[in-house]
Design an enzyme around this catalytic site. Sequence first.
Site, PDB file in Angstrom:
ATOM      1  N   HIS A 123       0.775  -1.292   0.008  1.00  0.00           N
ATOM      2  CA  HIS A 123      -0.016   0.037   0.108  1.00  0.00           C
ATOM      3  C   HIS A 123       1.022   1.241   0.141  1.00  0.00           C
ATOM      4  O   HIS A 123       2.039   1.117   0.544  1.00  0.00           O
ATOM      5  CB  HIS A 123      -0.708  -0.042   1.411  1.00  0.00           C
ATOM      6  CG  HIS A 123      -1.730   1.001   1.355  1.00  0.00           C
ATOM      7  ND1 HIS A 123      -1.647   2.325   1.742  1.00  0.00           N
ATOM      8  CD2 HIS A 123      -3.267   0.910   1.313  1.00  0.00           C
ATOM      9  CE1 HIS A 123      -2.888   3.016   2.061  1.00  0.00           C
ATOM     10  NE2 HIS A 123      -3.670   2.282   1.547  1.00  0.00           N
ATOM     11  N   ASP A 200       3.249  -4.546   7.837  1.00  0.00           N
ATOM     12  CA  ASP A 200       2.006  -4.098   7.934  1.00  0.00           C
ATOM     13  C   ASP A 200       1.099  -4.909   7.961  1.00  0.00           C
ATOM     14  O   ASP A 200       0.536  -5.474   7.099  1.00  0.00           O
ATOM     15  CB  ASP A 200       1.995  -3.236   6.397  1.00  0.00           C
ATOM     16  CG  ASP A 200       0.753  -2.557   6.266  1.00  0.00           C
ATOM     17  OD1 ASP A 200      -0.241  -2.609   7.041  1.00  0.00           O
ATOM     18  OD2 ASP A 200       0.352  -1.836   5.037  1.00  0.00           O
ATOM     19  N   GLN A 203      -4.300  -5.400   6.864  1.00  0.00           N
ATOM     20  CA  GLN A 203      -5.368  -6.246   6.274  1.00  0.00           C
ATOM     21  C   GLN A 203      -5.258  -7.482   6.565  1.00  0.00           C
ATOM     22  O   GLN A 203      -5.987  -8.368   6.594  1.00  0.00           O
ATOM     23  CB  GLN A 203      -5.022  -6.342   4.718  1.00  0.00           C
ATOM     24  CG  GLN A 203      -5.123  -4.974   3.912  1.00  0.00           C
ATOM     25  CD  GLN A 203      -6.797  -4.685   3.905  1.00  0.00           C
ATOM     26  OE1 GLN A 203      -7.487  -5.473   4.216  1.00  0.00           O
ATOM     27  NE2 GLN A 203      -6.875  -3.511   3.526  1.00  0.00           N
ATOM     28  N   LYS A 226     -10.638  -1.152  10.358  1.00  0.00           N
ATOM     29  CA  LYS A 226     -10.511  -2.257   9.607  1.00  0.00           C
ATOM     30  C   LYS A 226     -10.924  -3.498  10.445  1.00  0.00           C
ATOM     31  O   LYS A 226     -11.053  -4.702   9.844  1.00  0.00           O
ATOM     32  CB  LYS A 226      -9.672  -2.735   8.844  1.00  0.00           C
ATOM     33  CG  LYS A 226      -9.166  -1.434   7.831  1.00  0.00           C
ATOM     34  CD  LYS A 226      -7.886  -1.756   6.877  1.00  0.00           C
ATOM     35  CE  LYS A 226      -7.000  -0.598   6.570  1.00  0.00           C
ATOM     36  NZ  LYS A 226      -7.881   0.002   5.302  1.00  0.00           N
ATOM     37  N   CYS A 364      -4.846   2.444  -3.899  1.00  0.00           N
ATOM     38  CA  CYS A 364      -3.661   2.970  -3.067  1.00  0.00           C
ATOM     39  C   CYS A 364      -2.358   2.057  -3.161  1.00  0.00           C
ATOM     40  O   CYS A 364      -1.729   2.088  -2.164  1.00  0.00           O
ATOM     41  CB  CYS A 364      -3.919   3.265  -1.652  1.00  0.00           C
ATOM     42  SG  CYS A 364      -5.088   4.415  -1.182  1.00  0.00           S
TER      43      CYS A 364
HETATM   44  N1  PMP Z   1      -1.595  -0.728   4.651  1.00  0.00           N
HETATM   45  C1  PMP Z   1      -2.769  -1.640   4.224  1.00  0.00           C
HETATM   46  C2  PMP Z   1      -2.268  -2.902   3.414  1.00  0.00           C
HETATM   47  C3  PMP Z   1      -3.788  -0.890   4.015  1.00  0.00           C
HETATM   48  O1  PMP Z   1      -4.953  -1.848   3.006  1.00  0.00           O
HETATM   49  C4  PMP Z   1      -4.276   0.323   4.375  1.00  0.00           C
HETATM   50  C5  PMP Z   1      -5.676   0.903   4.132  1.00  0.00           C
HETATM   51  N2  PMP Z   1      -5.952   0.836   2.799  1.00  0.00           N
HETATM   52  C6  PMP Z   1      -3.313   0.823   5.062  1.00  0.00           C
HETATM   53  C7  PMP Z   1      -1.953   0.563   5.134  1.00  0.00           C
HETATM   54  C8  PMP Z   1      -3.722   2.330   5.481  1.00  0.00           C
HETATM   55  O2  PMP Z   1      -4.420   2.357   6.706  1.00  0.00           O
HETATM   56  P1  PMP Z   1      -5.011   3.309   7.266  1.00  0.00           P
HETATM   57  O3  PMP Z   1      -5.576   4.199   6.170  1.00  0.00           O
HETATM   58  O4  PMP Z   1      -6.241   3.037   8.250  1.00  0.00           O
HETATM   59  O5  PMP Z   1      -3.913   4.350   8.006  1.00  0.00           O
END
Ligand code: PMP
Length: 405
Positions: A123, A200, A203, A226, A364
């Site tokens: 991401h 990270d 997910q 999430k 993203c």
């Molecule tokens: N890492 C991953 C794999 C994600 O899917 C996301 C959210 N789409 C994020 C980081 C960022 O999370 P947040 O917007 O809650 O900070």
Amino acid sequence: MSYDITKIRNNFPVLHRKVYDKPLIYFDSAASSQKPVQVLMAEEKLHNDYYGNIHRGAHFMADKATEDFENIRVQVRNFINATHREEIIFTKGATESINLVAFSFCEAFLNEGDEIIVSEMEHHANIVPWQMAAIRKKARIVKLPFNDSGILEIEKLPHLITPKTKLIAVAHVSNVLGTINPVNEIISIAHQKNVPVLVDGAQAVPHLKVNIQEMDADFYVFSAHKMYGPNGVGVLYGKKSWLEQMPPYQGGGEMISEVSFEGTTFNELPYKFETGTPNITGVIAFGAAISFLNETGLTEIAGWEHSLLEYATEKLKTISSLRIYGEAAEKSGVISFNIEGIHPYDLGMLLDKMGIAARTGHLCADTVMAHFGIDGCVRISFGMYNTMEEIDIFIAALHKIILMF
Ligand code: PMP
């Protein structure tokens, strides 16, 4: 234990609403999940009962709010089986957690000419902060690639690690491909060469049981929103030995020990990394979300979501003009795809009109899009509350849309 989907769905009032006069089918939990009544009630209870600013306790209300807030730190520690409560830092989300490490770790340990290995399936939140740090320190980002099935080429990792490698950043689960990466193996390869790893887990944490001590990650990040919890709350898990060596990320209240115009001394962990008034309401409601996840059972949730994934994948594969991105055997409930001749935005918009919430665009993850030579795609992602019937309606909707084109 059998999975009582009706009971689970009844905890989520929003799932019973209609969108454009159609029953809502929420297939966007990877972006943000819906919240059960338990979480909404925890927020309400705090404000009706004992709200006060924390860690400044000169009165009952502040003390009670502080006690609950700190209990939730312990609850998070237990949830991921971390060793120490001081290793749990509250942030506003996974993104802020990564930015914190990218600043503070790199401030202490990254030097000119050094390298950070970042996987190709990250991401943007797990790429851009490292690039910013690399620019600041005149260091370099090195890519760990994935293959066309969406599987990381970890056999390349030992060759990518050099004496200049200072950190490896990798997703536990990809938000586009759904791939569950072999993080234990990655960490073991990295640690053989004394390189720390940031995982990270944004997910992963809502879908599979995470055991930090077993995994041995140096840093692990995730977001409450999430996990059926509130938005604006996240966690940075960091090994105490690293966090102690890292300078603070931001300055202000709570992170100080003493301040004078001659200088400041910093507070102990975890407070060194928590500035200002935190999201007290969010953290307390997050506790309710974790309890809800525990009560529902992560193993049961994972099993249910895996059945949804298998069922939907099988059905989608019968559509010859449809291509799925990410076909790893170890996959979580995320399916990204395109249908030949239909722009993903059109597809997303038409699904929406049928009451189906899917995500469209680059998700993203521009580097994943670039790998497949696409500008965007459609993603459906499952939560504990989705059903096979919803998948049937979704598949029928796709057939209808294909006919329209
Ligand atoms: N890492 C991953 C794999 C994600 O899917 C996301 C959210 N789409 C994020 C980081 C960022 O999370 P947040 O917007 O809650 O900070």
